[in-house]
Design a protein around this motif. Structure first.
Motif, short mmCIF file in Angstrom:
data_model
loop_
_atom_site.label_atom_id
_atom_site.label_comp_id
_atom_site.label_asym_id
_atom_site.label_seq_id
_atom_site.Cartn_x
_atom_site.Cartn_y
_atom_site.Cartn_z
N LEU A 31 40.23 44.29 23.95
CA LEU A 31 41.04 43.76 25.06
C LEU A 31 41.17 44.81 26.16
O LEU A 31 41.23 44.46 27.35
N PHE A 32 41.18 46.07 25.77
CA PHE A 32 41.23 47.13 26.77
C PHE A 32 39.97 47.09 27.65
O PHE A 32 40.05 47.27 28.86
N ASP A 33 38.82 46.83 27.04
CA ASP A 33 37.56 46.73 27.80
C ASP A 33 37.63 45.60 28.82
O ASP A 33 37.13 45.73 29.95
N LEU A 34 38.23 44.49 28.44
CA LEU A 34 38.23 43.29 29.31
C LEU A 34 39.22 43.41 30.47
O LEU A 34 39.03 42.79 31.52
N SER A 47 44.99 43.25 34.40
CA SER A 47 44.78 43.78 35.74
C SER A 47 43.84 42.89 36.58
O SER A 47 44.00 42.76 37.78
N LYS A 48 42.88 42.25 35.90
CA LYS A 48 41.92 41.42 36.63
C LYS A 48 42.47 40.04 36.96
O LYS A 48 42.21 39.48 38.04
N TYR A 49 43.24 39.47 36.02
CA TYR A 49 43.67 38.08 36.19
C TYR A 49 45.19 37.89 36.09
O TYR A 49 45.70 36.77 36.19
N ARG A 67 42.30 30.66 37.09
CA ARG A 67 41.28 31.60 37.59
C ARG A 67 40.51 32.20 36.42
O ARG A 67 39.29 32.37 36.49
N LEU A 68 41.23 32.53 35.35
CA LEU A 68 40.56 33.05 34.16
C LEU A 68 39.61 31.99 33.59
O LEU A 68 38.48 32.31 33.19
N GLY A 69 40.06 30.75 33.56
CA GLY A 69 39.21 29.67 33.07
C GLY A 69 37.94 29.52 33.88
O GLY A 69 36.85 29.31 33.34
N ASP A 70 38.07 29.65 35.19
CA ASP A 70 36.89 29.58 36.06
C ASP A 70 35.92 30.71 35.75
O ASP A 70 34.70 30.51 35.71
#
Length: 229
Positions: free
Chosen positions: A170-173, A177-179, A219-222
């Motif tokens: 999860l840290f890699d993803l 911070s992104k979504y 947005r994550l789903g997209d």
């Protein structure tokens, strides 16, 4: 419906036993709750006898009847009279006026819902509209297995992870911070779940349950959809 057990089970009164009310009553009962199911129709009441704690054939638009049922003693009262507008409003009003601590009511449409809200009902459900919104969400973004909208635009949703995320932590993803979403649970193929941490490693068969603002979850789903195209 008082109980002397050390750990008191939650108590619900379901008033109105159409399809919606019957299913709510059964689900609550099978999840270990005490359920009083009430309807003016004897046949409807008899149909849930084996799936509820107590039943009553009664007119729930009558104040004396509600007092006799000790309606204010329940943790939550569910007014599931959706078709008879007048009866639904009267029942909800009486429950509120008598001092029921928490009232949920089924509405037929938006106008019905607004009246119930003005009465002071704590939560109003329009089953057809809720179902339609969930269906539309899945059609627009099929990568969202399930989306549950909570208060103030916050939702939780379940996703099957894309192959590209397999063996990553999860840290890699960096999803927060992104979504701006947080992973709440990781579900494995055998339905076991783990509480995630930054070093949790994902498998290609995993599902993740995330929480965040509805727009961020979409947005994550997209993004997941693009990875699996």
């Amino acid at each position: 419906m008082a109980t002397n057990t050390k750990k008191k089970r939650k108590q619900f009164a379901v008033l109105g036993l159409g399809r919606f009310g019957s299913e709510i009553a059964k689900s609550l009962f099978f999840n270990g709750c005490e359920v009083l199911a009430v309807d003016a129709d004897e046949e409807s009441t008899a149909a849930v006898v084996g799936y509820t704690t107590h039943t009553a054939v009664a007119d729930v638009t009558d104040e004396a009847t509600l007092r006799q049922l000790e309606i204010t003693s329940f943790d939550t009262v569910i007014v599931s009279i959706g078709d008879n507008l007048q009866a639904s409003i009267m029942c909800a009003f009486l429950c509120k006026d008598l001092g029921c601590p928490h009232i949920i009511a089924k509405a037929r449409d938006e106008k019905h819902a607004k009246i119930l809200e003005k009465i002071g009902v704590d939560e109003v459900i329009i089953p057809e509209a809720d179902s339609a919104r969930k269906t539309a969400t899945k059609l627009i973004n099929p990568k969202i297995s399930e989306l549950m909208e909570l208060a103030d635009g916050y939702s939780i949703a379940e996703f099957k992870i894309p192959e590209e995320w397999s063996n990553k932590t999860l840290f890699d993803l960096k999803l927060p911070s992104k979504y701006q979403v947080n992973v709440l649970i990781i579900l494995s193929k055998n339905k076991e779940f783990t509480m995630p941490s930054g070093d949790s490693v994902l498998d290609s068969t995993d599902m993740i349950v995330v929480g965040g603002m509805t727009q961020d979850i979409k947005r994550l789903g997209d993004a997941i959809s693009r990875l699996t195209e």
